[in-house]
Structure formats: structure tokens, C-alpha cells
Design a protein around this motif. Structure first.
Motif, PDB file in Angstrom:
ATOM      1  N   ASP A 142      -0.673   4.998 -18.549  1.00  0.00           N
ATOM      2  CA  ASP A 142      -1.188   5.510 -17.106  1.00  0.00           C
ATOM      3  C   ASP A 142       0.229   5.380 -16.258  1.00  0.00           C
ATOM      4  OD1 ASP A 142      -1.113   2.772 -17.021  1.00  0.00           O
ATOM      5  OD2 ASP A 142      -3.233   2.521 -16.278  1.00  0.00           O
ATOM      6  N   TRP A 143       1.373   4.915 -16.745  1.00  0.00           N
ATOM      7  CA  TRP A 143       2.390   4.806 -15.807  1.00  0.00           C
ATOM      8  C   TRP A 143       2.801   5.810 -14.959  1.00  0.00           C
ATOM      9  CZ3 TRP A 143       4.584  -0.201 -14.940  1.00  0.00           C
ATOM     10  CH2 TRP A 143       5.660  -0.185 -14.380  1.00  0.00           C
ATOM     11  N   ALA A 144       3.024   6.870 -15.628  1.00  0.00           N
ATOM     12  CA  ALA A 144       3.302   8.207 -14.824  1.00  0.00           C
ATOM     13  C   ALA A 144       2.108   8.487 -13.811  1.00  0.00           C
ATOM     14  CB  ALA A 144       3.398   9.689 -16.054  1.00  0.00           C
ATOM     15  N   LEU A 145       0.879   8.243 -14.117  1.00  0.00           N
ATOM     16  CA  LEU A 145      -0.065   8.413 -13.249  1.00  0.00           C
ATOM     17  C   LEU A 145       0.070   7.528 -12.029  1.00  0.00           C
ATOM     18  CD1 LEU A 145      -2.544   9.864 -12.190  1.00  0.00           C
ATOM     19  CD2 LEU A 145      -3.786   8.084 -13.552  1.00  0.00           C
ATOM     20  N   MET A 146       0.256   6.169 -12.382  1.00  0.00           N
ATOM     21  CA  MET A 146       0.591   5.565 -11.054  1.00  0.00           C
ATOM     22  C   MET A 146       1.869   5.514 -10.367  1.00  0.00           C
ATOM     23  SD  MET A 146      -0.392   1.434 -12.818  1.00  0.00           S
ATOM     24  CE  MET A 146       0.975   1.647 -14.050  1.00  0.00           C
ATOM     25  N   ARG A 147       2.959   6.226 -10.789  1.00  0.00           N
ATOM     26  CA  ARG A 147       3.996   6.694 -10.107  1.00  0.00           C
ATOM     27  C   ARG A 147       3.766   7.800  -9.414  1.00  0.00           C
ATOM     28  NH1 ARG A 147       8.322   6.783 -14.462  1.00  0.00           N
ATOM     29  NH2 ARG A 147       8.718   4.971 -13.709  1.00  0.00           N
ATOM     30  N   LYS A 148       2.745   8.914  -9.943  1.00  0.00           N
ATOM     31  CA  LYS A 148       2.500   9.957  -9.066  1.00  0.00           C
ATOM     32  C   LYS A 148       1.664   9.517  -7.876  1.00  0.00           C
ATOM     33  CE  LYS A 148       0.679  14.466  -9.678  1.00  0.00           C
ATOM     34  NZ  LYS A 148       0.043  15.373 -10.913  1.00  0.00           N
ATOM     35  N   VAL A 149       0.768   8.537  -8.099  1.00  0.00           N
ATOM     36  CA  VAL A 149      -0.207   8.102  -6.908  1.00  0.00           C
ATOM     37  C   VAL A 149       0.828   7.399  -5.874  1.00  0.00           C
ATOM     38  CG1 VAL A 149      -2.006   6.686  -6.387  1.00  0.00           C
ATOM     39  CG2 VAL A 149      -2.342   8.090  -8.343  1.00  0.00           C
ATOM     40  N   PRO A 155       5.444   8.696  -0.045  1.00  0.00           N
ATOM     41  CA  PRO A 155       6.440   9.659  -0.277  1.00  0.00           C
ATOM     42  C   PRO A 155       8.044   9.180   0.232  1.00  0.00           C
ATOM     43  CG  PRO A 155       5.125  10.441   1.443  1.00  0.00           C
ATOM     44  CD  PRO A 155       4.446   9.364   1.012  1.00  0.00           C
ATOM     45  N   ARG A 156       8.007   8.360   1.208  1.00  0.00           N
ATOM     46  CA  ARG A 156       9.256   7.850   1.426  1.00  0.00           C
ATOM     47  C   ARG A 156       9.835   6.662   1.180  1.00  0.00           C
ATOM     48  NH1 ARG A 156       9.476   8.394   7.921  1.00  0.00           N
ATOM     49  NH2 ARG A 156       7.573   7.664   7.654  1.00  0.00           N
ATOM     50  N   ASP A 157       8.754   6.114   0.074  1.00  0.00           N
ATOM     51  CA  ASP A 157       9.266   4.533  -0.543  1.00  0.00           C
ATOM     52  C   ASP A 157       9.340   3.588   0.407  1.00  0.00           C
ATOM     53  OD1 ASP A 157       9.337   3.248  -2.995  1.00  0.00           O
ATOM     54  OD2 ASP A 157      11.342   3.535  -3.042  1.00  0.00           O
ATOM     55  N   LEU A 158       8.303   3.383   1.290  1.00  0.00           N
ATOM     56  CA  LEU A 158       8.628   2.419   2.361  1.00  0.00           C
ATOM     57  C   LEU A 158       7.840   1.225   2.079  1.00  0.00           C
ATOM     58  CD1 LEU A 158       7.670   4.680   5.660  1.00  0.00           C
ATOM     59  CD2 LEU A 158       9.973   4.004   4.871  1.00  0.00           C
ATOM     60  N   PHE A 159       6.898   1.396   1.131  1.00  0.00           N
ATOM     61  CA  PHE A 159       6.009   0.139   0.834  1.00  0.00           C
ATOM     62  C   PHE A 159       6.873  -0.500  -0.534  1.00  0.00           C
ATOM     63  CE2 PHE A 159       2.898   2.868   2.843  1.00  0.00           C
ATOM     64  CZ  PHE A 159       2.821   2.125   4.076  1.00  0.00           C
ATOM     65  N   ASN A 160       7.381  -1.766  -0.459  1.00  0.00           N
ATOM     66  CA  ASN A 160       7.921  -2.527  -1.432  1.00  0.00           C
ATOM     67  C   ASN A 160       9.095  -1.587  -2.217  1.00  0.00           C
ATOM     68  OD1 ASN A 160       6.459  -5.135  -1.253  1.00  0.00           O
ATOM     69  ND2 ASN A 160       4.743  -3.953  -2.262  1.00  0.00           N
ATOM     70  N   PRO A 161       9.948  -1.361  -1.408  1.00  0.00           N
ATOM     71  CA  PRO A 161      10.891  -0.304  -2.082  1.00  0.00           C
ATOM     72  C   PRO A 161      11.592  -1.104  -3.152  1.00  0.00           C
ATOM     73  CG  PRO A 161      11.731  -1.296   0.055  1.00  0.00           C
ATOM     74  CD  PRO A 161      10.278  -1.703  -0.028  1.00  0.00           C
ATOM     75  N   ARG A 163      10.288  -1.741  -6.204  1.00  0.00           N
ATOM     76  CA  ARG A 163       9.435  -2.513  -6.849  1.00  0.00           C
ATOM     77  C   ARG A 163       8.504  -1.810  -7.658  1.00  0.00           C
ATOM     78  NH1 ARG A 163       7.189  -7.576  -3.817  1.00  0.00           N
ATOM     79  NH2 ARG A 163       6.796  -8.040  -6.366  1.00  0.00           N
ATOM     80  N   PHE A 164       7.777  -2.152  -8.753  1.00  0.00           N
ATOM     81  CA  PHE A 164       6.803  -1.584  -9.376  1.00  0.00           C
ATOM     82  C   PHE A 164       7.200  -0.242 -10.128  1.00  0.00           C
ATOM     83  CE2 PHE A 164       2.264  -0.794 -10.202  1.00  0.00           C
ATOM     84  CZ  PHE A 164       2.174  -1.467 -11.226  1.00  0.00           C
ATOM     85  N   VAL A 165       6.461   0.692  -9.651  1.00  0.00           N
ATOM     86  CA  VAL A 165       6.261   1.825 -10.215  1.00  0.00           C
ATOM     87  C   VAL A 165       7.350   2.928  -9.458  1.00  0.00           C
ATOM     88  CG1 VAL A 165       4.295   2.225 -11.211  1.00  0.00           C
ATOM     89  CG2 VAL A 165       4.454   2.687  -8.874  1.00  0.00           C
ATOM     90  N   VAL A 166       8.896   2.494  -9.611  1.00  0.00           N
ATOM     91  CA  VAL A 166       9.801   3.239  -8.969  1.00  0.00           C
ATOM     92  C   VAL A 166      10.348   4.543  -9.750  1.00  0.00           C
ATOM     93  CG1 VAL A 166      10.694   1.083  -7.829  1.00  0.00           C
ATOM     94  CG2 VAL A 166      11.613   1.482  -9.803  1.00  0.00           C
TER      95      VAL A 166
END
Length: 166
Positions: A142-149, A155-161, A163-166
């Protein structure tokens, strides 16, 4: 190991544990007030050394816990706490390991966790190591799904840039 349930369920759980564990060391069984006191004593002690260099959390099938603990036993510098009911194991190193030794240890532990249909994540390590070791475990289906969510919600990668599903 602590169990809570009706008498029949606890009896079954104790018998199951005794079948899965090796003959040595022998286990003692506490019931009632004695068990409550022992459980409280264990909960009052932190699972990791005060100055651990690395901490991790593994999740696996509860039925595979005994096998994972055997792999942990090969690493005497690791202190750990396991929950038999949910298969969660937390651990920490009690020695100053090199990055290379840490990588080998994590690979062995992660392989055992993945084989038990789980994973292992690093919850604490020296900052420079974070670029060198796999902090988040093996990618799941489910990695691709988590990345999509994440992309949709941030969309601007503001939260925990970074980290995790980058």
C-alpha cells in the motif's frame, strides 16, 4: 508475559506459551495480587537504556513472537519489551554500535519481522544516520496508495518534509 481474560482463556494462553518457549529458562506463573504487583513493577521500568543510541519498534503476528524473540536473543546489546497479544516489540541498544553494526543488526531484525508478516521501524537514532539507514521498514503493497494520499492532502510537502512517504 501478562494475560487478561477469563480463567479458561488465560489457562490456554499460558499452556500455548509454554509449548512455544524453549525448556530453559523456566517460567514462573503469578496469579491474582502477585501478578498485579509483578506487572506494575515491569511497567514502571522503561524498556530502553537511559542513553540508548538506537530505538526501534517491530510489529508482527503474535503467533510469530517467539521466533522473533529468538532472533533478538542473538543481539545481547538490545533490551526489549514485547506484547504477546498484539505482536508489538519495542527495543533499544544498550551499547554504542557503529553505523555498520547497526545496519547489520537492523537487517537481521527487519528480515525476521517481515518473515513474520510484520515490519520494523527505527524510532530513534543519531541524526546523521537517518540518511544512511532504512528508518521506515520494508515498503508494503500500500506504499503507493499512502504516497498518493499524502500528495492529495499535502501537495506542497509542508508537513514533515522529507519524511515517511516521500
Amino acid at each position: 508475559v501478562g494475560y487478561e481474560a477469563n480463567c479458561d482463556a488465560v489457562k490456554w494462553q499460558v499452556e500455548q506459551l509454554q509449548r512455544e518457549l524453549p525448556a530453559e529458562p523456566k517460567a514462573t506463573v503469578s496469579i491474582g495480587d502477585a501478578a498485579v504487583k509483578e506487572w506494575q513493577r515491569l511497567l514502571d521500568v522503561p524498556p530502553q537504556p537511559a542513553r540508548s543510541r538506537l530505538e526501534f519498534k517491530a510489529n508482527l503476528l503474535p503467533s510469530a513472537l517467539a521466533g522473533f524473540i529468538r532472533v533478538l536473543g542473538e543481539h545481547s546489546h538490545v533490551s526489549w519489551r514485547a506484547h504477546a497479544g498484539n505482536g508489538i516489540v519495542t527495543g533499544a541498544t544498550s551499547a554504542d554500535l557503529t553505523l555498520e553494526a547497526t545496519g547489520r543488526m537492523l537487517s537481521a531484525l527487519r528480515a525476521a519481522a517481515v518473515a513474520a508478516q510484520g515490519n520494523l521501524v527505527v524510532t530513534r537514532c543519531p541524526t546523521p544516520w537517518k540518511q544512511e539507514i532504512n528508518l521506515w521498514g520494508e515498503p508494503r503493497g500500500d506504499w503507493a496508495l499512502m504516497r498518493k494520499v499524502k500528495k492529495e492532502l499535502d501537495p506542497r510537502d509542508l508537513f514533515n518534509p522529507g519524511r515517511f512517504v516521500v
